[in-house]
Structure formats: structure tokens, C-alpha cells
Design an enzyme around this catalytic site. Structure first.
Site, PDB file in Angstrom:
ATOM      1  N   LYS A  53       5.609  23.881 -19.599  1.00  0.00           N
ATOM      2  CA  LYS A  53       6.357  22.752 -19.039  1.00  0.00           C
ATOM      3  C   LYS A  53       6.329  22.827 -17.516  1.00  0.00           C
ATOM      4  CE  LYS A  53      10.262  22.124 -17.561  1.00  0.00           C
ATOM      5  NZ  LYS A  53       9.926  21.267 -16.400  1.00  0.00           N
ATOM      6  N   PRO A  54       5.538  21.940 -16.878  1.00  0.00           N
ATOM      7  CA  PRO A  54       5.534  21.923 -15.407  1.00  0.00           C
ATOM      8  C   PRO A  54       6.794  21.253 -14.867  1.00  0.00           C
ATOM      9  CG  PRO A  54       4.108  20.196 -16.271  1.00  0.00           C
ATOM     10  CD  PRO A  54       4.647  20.935 -17.471  1.00  0.00           C
ATOM     11  N   ALA A  55       7.039  21.401 -13.565  1.00  0.00           N
ATOM     12  CA  ALA A  55       8.191  20.738 -12.932  1.00  0.00           C
ATOM     13  C   ALA A  55       8.014  19.223 -13.002  1.00  0.00           C
ATOM     14  CB  ALA A  55       8.301  21.183 -11.476  1.00  0.00           C
ATOM     15  N   GLU A  81      17.287  31.402   1.000  1.00  0.00           N
ATOM     16  CA  GLU A  81      15.886  30.968   1.010  1.00  0.00           C
ATOM     17  C   GLU A  81      15.812  29.599   1.698  1.00  0.00           C
ATOM     18  OE1 GLU A  81      14.237  30.401  -2.934  1.00  0.00           O
ATOM     19  OE2 GLU A  81      12.295  31.173  -2.274  1.00  0.00           O
ATOM     20  N   CYS A 100       7.503  30.879  -2.220  1.00  0.00           N
ATOM     21  CA  CYS A 100       8.414  32.005  -2.456  1.00  0.00           C
ATOM     22  C   CYS A 100       8.065  33.162  -1.520  1.00  0.00           C
ATOM     23  CB  CYS A 100       8.319  32.461  -3.901  1.00  0.00           C
ATOM     24  SG  CYS A 100       6.636  32.814  -4.379  1.00  0.00           S
ATOM     25  N   GLU A 124       9.373  35.254 -12.143  1.00  0.00           N
ATOM     26  CA  GLU A 124       8.866  35.170 -10.766  1.00  0.00           C
ATOM     27  C   GLU A 124       9.834  34.268 -10.018  1.00  0.00           C
ATOM     28  OE1 GLU A 124       6.340  36.771  -9.536  1.00  0.00           O
ATOM     29  OE2 GLU A 124       5.288  37.477 -11.322  1.00  0.00           O
ATOM     30  N   LEU A 125      10.765  34.872  -9.283  1.00  0.00           N
ATOM     31  CA  LEU A 125      11.892  34.093  -8.758  1.00  0.00           C
ATOM     32  C   LEU A 125      11.832  33.924  -7.236  1.00  0.00           C
ATOM     33  CD1 LEU A 125      14.593  35.700 -11.096  1.00  0.00           C
ATOM     34  CD2 LEU A 125      13.129  33.718 -11.508  1.00  0.00           C
ATOM     35  N   TRP A 185       7.350  23.249  -8.733  1.00  0.00           N
ATOM     36  CA  TRP A 185       6.566  22.167  -8.126  1.00  0.00           C
ATOM     37  C   TRP A 185       5.771  22.631  -6.915  1.00  0.00           C
ATOM     38  CZ3 TRP A 185       8.186  22.243  -3.219  1.00  0.00           C
ATOM     39  CH2 TRP A 185       9.492  22.665  -2.971  1.00  0.00           C
ATOM     40  N   ASN A 186       6.078  23.809  -6.348  1.00  0.00           N
ATOM     41  CA  ASN A 186       5.488  24.106  -5.030  1.00  0.00           C
ATOM     42  C   ASN A 186       4.012  24.493  -5.084  1.00  0.00           C
ATOM     43  OD1 ASN A 186       6.132  26.602  -6.154  1.00  0.00           O
ATOM     44  ND2 ASN A 186       6.719  27.510  -4.201  1.00  0.00           N
TER      45      ASN A 186
HETATM   46  P1  NAP Z   1      13.682  25.563 -10.146  1.00  0.00           P
HETATM   47  O1  NAP Z   1      14.624  24.497  -9.816  1.00  0.00           O
HETATM   48  O2  NAP Z   1      14.204  26.851 -10.621  1.00  0.00           O
HETATM   49  O3  NAP Z   1      12.690  24.938 -11.233  1.00  0.00           O
HETATM   50  C1  NAP Z   1      11.587  25.647 -11.727  1.00  0.00           C
HETATM   51  C2  NAP Z   1      11.231  25.120 -13.099  1.00  0.00           C
HETATM   52  O4  NAP Z   1      12.315  25.359 -13.980  1.00  0.00           O
HETATM   53  C3  NAP Z   1      10.951  23.638 -13.164  1.00  0.00           C
HETATM   54  O5  NAP Z   1       9.940  23.392 -14.114  1.00  0.00           O
HETATM   55  C4  NAP Z   1      12.278  23.078 -13.654  1.00  0.00           C
HETATM   56  O6  NAP Z   1      12.120  21.862 -14.324  1.00  0.00           O
HETATM   57  C5  NAP Z   1      12.683  24.148 -14.620  1.00  0.00           C
HETATM   58  N1  NAP Z   1      14.103  24.208 -14.906  1.00  0.00           N
HETATM   59  C6  NAP Z   1      15.150  23.922 -14.086  1.00  0.00           C
HETATM   60  N2  NAP Z   1      16.319  24.141 -14.744  1.00  0.00           N
HETATM   61  C7  NAP Z   1      15.996  24.583 -15.987  1.00  0.00           C
HETATM   62  C8  NAP Z   1      16.751  24.970 -17.131  1.00  0.00           C
HETATM   63  N3  NAP Z   1      18.088  24.968 -17.124  1.00  0.00           N
HETATM   64  N4  NAP Z   1      16.097  25.346 -18.243  1.00  0.00           N
HETATM   65  C9  NAP Z   1      14.750  25.365 -18.277  1.00  0.00           C
HETATM   66  N5  NAP Z   1      13.970  25.003 -17.230  1.00  0.00           N
HETATM   67  C10 NAP Z   1      14.603  24.625 -16.100  1.00  0.00           C
HETATM   68  O7  NAP Z   1      12.725  25.919  -8.942  1.00  0.00           O
HETATM   69  P2  NAP Z   1      11.883  24.922  -8.029  1.00  0.00           P
HETATM   70  O8  NAP Z   1      12.804  24.272  -7.085  1.00  0.00           O
HETATM   71  O9  NAP Z   1      11.003  24.064  -8.881  1.00  0.00           O
HETATM   72  O10 NAP Z   1      10.913  25.949  -7.305  1.00  0.00           O
HETATM   73  C11 NAP Z   1      11.279  26.614  -6.161  1.00  0.00           C
HETATM   74  C12 NAP Z   1      11.717  28.028  -6.476  1.00  0.00           C
HETATM   75  O11 NAP Z   1      10.682  28.717  -7.143  1.00  0.00           O
HETATM   76  C13 NAP Z   1      11.998  28.823  -5.215  1.00  0.00           C
HETATM   77  O12 NAP Z   1      13.168  29.576  -5.368  1.00  0.00           O
HETATM   78  C14 NAP Z   1      10.780  29.751  -5.120  1.00  0.00           C
HETATM   79  O13 NAP Z   1      11.026  30.926  -4.399  1.00  0.00           O
HETATM   80  C15 NAP Z   1      10.474  29.987  -6.541  1.00  0.00           C
HETATM   81  N6  NAP Z   1       9.079  30.425  -6.717  1.00  0.00           N
HETATM   82  C16 NAP Z   1       8.839  31.731  -7.024  1.00  0.00           C
HETATM   83  C17 NAP Z   1       7.543  32.180  -7.157  1.00  0.00           C
HETATM   84  C18 NAP Z   1       7.251  33.619  -7.484  1.00  0.00           C
HETATM   85  O14 NAP Z   1       6.135  33.904  -7.900  1.00  0.00           O
HETATM   86  N7  NAP Z   1       8.183  34.538  -7.320  1.00  0.00           N
HETATM   87  C19 NAP Z   1       6.480  31.301  -6.971  1.00  0.00           C
HETATM   88  C20 NAP Z   1       6.761  29.977  -6.654  1.00  0.00           C
HETATM   89  C21 NAP Z   1       8.075  29.553  -6.538  1.00  0.00           C
HETATM   90  P3  NAP Z   1      12.402  20.439 -13.615  1.00  0.00           P
HETATM   91  O15 NAP Z   1      11.985  20.572 -12.199  1.00  0.00           O
HETATM   92  O16 NAP Z   1      11.549  19.529 -14.365  1.00  0.00           O
HETATM   93  O17 NAP Z   1      13.847  20.195 -13.780  1.00  0.00           O
END
Ligand code: NAP
Length: 491
Positions: free
Chosen positions: A187-189, A394, A297, A263-264, A163-164
Site C-alpha cells: 500500500k503506497p501513500a 524532524e 528521513c 524504517e522510521l 510519499w517521499n
Molecule cells: P506516515 O504519515 O507515517 O505515512 C507512511 C505510510 O503509512 C503511508 O502509506 C500512510 O498512508 C500510512 N499510514 C498512515 N497512518 C497509518 C495507519 N494508522 N495504519 C496504516 N498505515 C498508515 O509518513 P509520511 O509522512 O508518508 O512519510 C514521512 C515519514 O517517513 C518521515 O518521518 C520520514 O522520516 C519517514 N521515512 C523513513 C524512512 C526510513 O527508511 N527510515 C524512509 C523514508 C521516510 P496514507 O499516506 O495513505 O495515509
């Protein structure tokens, strides 16, 4: 909120489809279900979007699979032209897309505009790359044969985005995938589906054939996506999100031996040496820390500053961060929006409380803002002890912890003391020291005397538990290509 603003907001939300995009058609979820999209600055529901069922997800993958048979041979120039038209459309509609993004994600309009430029640049970059996908041809060592390699699109891809950065995290994957000749299900957030739906509409209008890009929005991401990851029709998974979810998806991908990009999360150190230009370092810190309100991130998670300049650096940073205007992102002059939800705000508050409990000093901020929305004050903490949780976790919020070092190698050791390895920032004017530090930092990216690394033409990505694979630049295209080698016998 003024009436004009409310009308503009309603109009921009109504301009975006709220349905699923499957096989070139917009349609409701098969079960008729919807999920709410919230404005994080008010907590109010902006609209409802379709809640895809497993059947819908399967239909999206079937469309990607079927379309791949023809799309893989679609002329590269036309693939590039579609991306270029989409780039022009995004740039031409920056203001309305920025408002949409601000409404669903909360960041100030200026930040949303910056993301839209960044996001669009991936389409422009890969529009140019689509016609430059090359193999190679060489004489073998014995001279009796030839080595021919060809690059081919890997196949149907599954993309999951956070979502960020609601648009850029999509275009970084969709742009190179289209250029390479892949098809995809995105699939977006669930918090921020609207920007991706707007992007799909733009690509449709730019002439992208139906079925190349399929977008599904869903309440329960795990249940919806797991069958697609386990499906043999999927050939690639690219995920941007937390390390915690990434680990689960890597395990799921092992079943089909999927090609995977991850990309975590990050825990970026920001190193300031005693010879640094301190004002430039504070400027860089403002970008590295406060871009996206700290919800990035790449956000500087911890500031390691040479003891001789730490107090001065922290005081200057506290003055700048303390003066930032907090508010609803769509209002003029606002510099810091809300955090995405209460959970995120509670986590930030908990980390600050932990650090203060262990002896950190609050130089500015240090508390949530009362009232509607999920706001937290920009915060600078001085004298942060090594065992404070926010140095290893983080933060994902507007909090800058400052701690000190005295030796260069001590700074490097502190910077590397994390399971993450996404990005680091280094401020020094000494070239020898800069190289020594850069060569010894365990990160995929480094900002040297600058607080931002993101660039469509550069390979973005991490090492260690920040993931693998790269997005942007030529490396980003490789993620969507297979290399096929032909051994030619020419007796
Ligand atoms: P997240 O909770 O891991 O969610 C990311 C995506 O994964 C969302 O679309 C979410 O869907 C989905 N998701 C969650 N659980 C899942 C599962 N069990 N199976 C399949 N999909 C699943 O992360 P976030 O809170 O949205 O984003 C923040 C994180 O992203 C931070 O840790 C940040 O550092 C990282 N990030 C990394 C980068 C990079 O390039 N390294 C860039 C941006 C962000 P729903 O939200 O719809 O549940």
C-alpha cells in the site's frame, strides 16, 4: 506550462494503470470509489486512482496467501531473472518514470532520475542474491550428530510505504521479498500511488506470476490496513514512514506476533570539526540537506559545527542554498520543488518561527513562497539555540539550522541528544577522531566525509526510535527469510 509539456505529462499519467492490482488482474475498487492524486507544485488534480475497500484488501491478502503455496518453490534463478528484467525496464524508462514521479511528488526531474536509479538497483542487487540463499551444515559438538539449517521464505508480507521516495521505498522491500520467495500486498501513500502502480505494471510485464505482488491504493490507510495486520495469513509487516505511525503498527503487529521491520523518522546530526575540509563539508551538506528538498528521513536536520569554523561554514552554505532555483519540478533547471502539502509547509514555517523567536539568525530564506503550490525557500539559520524545536523535531523541509560546539565529546553528546538514531554525518580529516566519533554515535548509519549513505548493497536502517530491521545488502534479504534448524541424529 508549455503545451508540449502538458501533453507529455498527460501521456505519462495515462500510461499507468489507476486501478488495484490483485491476483494478477487490474480492477476497480469494489465500491467503485476513487481518490485524487494532486500535483503539489500547482495543487491541481492529476488523476484519480482506485480507493480500495476492506473487501479489496482482503482479496489482495487472499491472493498473496494462495500464491505463496507455489511461489515459495519457484526456481530461484527464475525469480532473479524476473527482477533483472524489471531492472532493465525501469532503467530503460527512466525519463518517463521520472516525469511521473515529479508530477505526483514534486521533486525536480534530476532528483526523480536519481531515485529511479537507486530504486532499480534494489531489483538488480536482489536478482543476483536470489540464487545465493544458503543454509549450513556442521558436525555437532559431541560428534554424534549433525546441525542442518535451511533458509525459507517467511510468507505473505504487508508493505506500507511513504510519499517521499515513491518508488525506492517500494523496491527496497519488493526486491528482496521476490528474491526470497515471499508474496506481498503493498500500500503506497495516498499522495504518491502512481510510481508504485507503474512498478507493478513493469513487474507484470517482466513475467511475475499473478498474486505474488498485489497493490492496493486507499484513502483511509488505517482502516484498510489494520485488518490485514491482524490477519493470521500475514507473516511479516514492513513499514517505512513516521515514528508516530510506526509505534501504532508495532502495537497492532503484537497481536499476531508478526515479524516486523520499521524504517522510521530521523533527526540526522551533521558534525563539522575544525580540521575538516570546509568546502567538501559544504558540498556534503548540500547533498545531506537538499536531497529530495529536505524531505528525506536521512536529511541533515541539524548542523553542529566547531565554533572556530561555524561562521564561515554557515556563510558558504547560505550562499549555495540561497542561489538554488525554486519551481515546478518538471521545468528545466529547477533545483528545489514544492513540499508535499500545506500541512508540511506550515510545519516547516512554524519550526523556523520558533527558532527565530528564540534568537536564531536567518542567513537566507526563512519564508514560504507566495502563490500556487507548497513552496518554502531554502533556509539557513545561524546561532541556533539549544532549545529551538527544530533541533529535536524532524523538519522534513529545506531548512539548515547551524549551532556550535567546542569539544569533540560535546559534539557527540549534542548529536546523540535525540530519541532518533537513523544516520549521522561526520566531517573530519583526523582518523583517530573519526573512529572515536563513529564508535560513540547512536545511529544505525554514518556518512564519513560524505553526505549520502543510500546504496542498494548496504544495510540501511536505524536504531532507537528510528526503527529496526535493515533494507539493502544481504541483511535486507534476511528480513524475508526464516531459519529452520534440523538436529540430525547419526549414532
Ligand atoms: P506516515 O504519515 O507515517 O505515512 C507512511 C505510510 O503509512 C503511508 O502509506 C500512510 O498512508 C500510512 N499510514 C498512515 N497512518 C497509518 C495507519 N494508522 N495504519 C496504516 N498505515 C498508515 O509518513 P509520511 O509522512 O508518508 O512519510 C514521512 C515519514 O517517513 C518521515 O518521518 C520520514 O522520516 C519517514 N521515512 C523513513 C524512512 C526510513 O527508511 N527510515 C524512509 C523514508 C521516510 P496514507 O499516506 O495513505 O495515509
Amino acid at each position: 506550462m508549455s503545451t508540449t509539456l502538458a501533453a507529455a505529462e498527460a501521456s505519462v499519467i495515462a500510461s499507468v494503470p489507476h486501478e488495484l492490482f490483485i491476483g494478477g488482474r487490474w480492477r476497480a475498487a469494489s465500491g467503485g470509489g476513487t481518490l485524487p492524486v494532486e500535483d503539489p507544485s500547482t495543487g491541481e488534480t492529476l488523476c484519480e486512482v482506485a480507493d480500495a475497500t476492506g473487501e479489496d484488501a482482503d482479496a489482495a491478502l487472499a491472493a498473496a496467501h494462495e500464491t505463496f503455496k507455489t511461489w515459495r518453490n519457484h526456481p530461484p534463478r527464475e525469480r532473479g531473472d524476473i527482477l533483472r528484467r524489471a531492472y532493465d525496464a525501469i532503467v530503460g524508462r527512466t525519463d518517463e518514470l521520472a516525469l511521473l514521479m515529479t508530477l505526483e511528488m514534486g521533486k525536480p526531474l534530476a532528483e526523480s532520475r536519481a531515485e529511479i536509479t537507486y530504486a532499480a538497483n534494489f531489483f538488480r542487487w536482489y536478482a543476483e542474491e536470489a540464487v545465493r540463499i544458503n543454509g549450513r551444515f556442521t558436525v555437532n559438538e559431541a560428534g554424534s550428530g549433525r546441525v542442518l539449517t535451511m533458509k525459507q521464505p517467511i510468507g505473505p508480507c504487508v508493505f506500507i510505504t511513504p510519499w517521499n521516495f515513491p518508488l525506492a521505498m517500494g523496491t527496497r522491500k519488493v526486491g528482496p521479498a521476490i528474491a526470497a520467495g515471499c508474496t506481498m500486498v503493498v500500500k503506497p501513500a495516498k499522495q504518491t500511488p502512481l510510481s508504485m502502480l507503474a512498478m507493478a505494471k513493469i513487474l507484470e510485464e517482466a513475467g511475475l506470476p499473478g498474486g505474488v505482488l498485489n497493490v492496493i491504493t486507499a484513502k483511509s490507510s488505517g482502516a484498510t490496513m489494520a485488518p490485514l495486520i491482524a490477519d493470521p495469513r500475514t507473516r511479516k509487516l514492513s513499514f517505512t514512514g513516521s515514528t508516530e505511525v510506526g509505534r501504532k503498527l508495532i502495537a497492532q503487529s503484537a497481536e499476531q506476533v508478526l515479524k516486523v521491520s520499521m524504517e522510521l523518522g530521523g533527526n540526522a546530526p551533521f558534525l563539522v570539526f575544525e580540521d575538516a575540509d570546509l568546502d567538501a563539508a559544504v558540498d556534503g551538506a548540500m547533498v545531506a540537506k537538499m536531497r529530495n528538498g529536505g524531505e528525506a528521513c536521512t536529511s541533515a536536520n541539524r548542523f553542529h559545527v566547531h565554533a572556530s569554523v561555524a561562521e564561515a561554514f554557515a556563510a558558504k552554505l547560505a550562499e549555495r542554498m540561497g542561489a538554488m532555483r525554486i519551481g515546478r519540478g518538471s521545468e528545466d533547471g529547477v533545483e528545489v520543488g514544492p513540499l508535499i502539502d500545506d500541512d508540511q509547509r506550515d510545519k516547516v514555517a512554524e519550526l523556523v518561527t520558533d527558532a527565530v523567536g528564540r534568537g536564531a539568525e536567518v542567513l537566507t530564506g526563512g519564508e514560504a513562497v507566495d502563490g500556487a503550490g507548497h513552496f518554502y525557500r531554502p533556509t539557513v539559520l545561524g546561532s541556533v539555540p539549544r532549545d529551538a524545536r527544530l533541533l529535536s523535531e524532524e523538519i522534513f523541509g529545506p531548512v539548515a539550522p547551524v549551532s556550535t560546539f567546542t569539544e569533540t565529546d560535546e559534539a557527540i553528546a549534542q548529536a546523540n541528544d535525540t530519541e532518533y538514531g537513523l544516520v549521522a554525518y561526520v566531517y573530519t580529516r583526523d582518523v583517530n577522531r573519526a573512529f572515536h566519533v563513529m564508535e560513540n554515535l547512536e545511529t544505525g548509519m554514518i556518512g564519513l566525509n560524505q553526505g549520502m549513505v543510500s546504496n542498494a548493497g548496504a544495510p540501511f536502517g536505524g536504531i532507537k526510535q528510528s526503527g529496526f530491521g535493515r533494507e539493502g545488502g544481504p541483511e535486507g534479504l534476511e528480513e524475508y527469510l526464516e531459519t529452520k534448524y534440523v538436529a540430525m541424529n547419526l549414532p
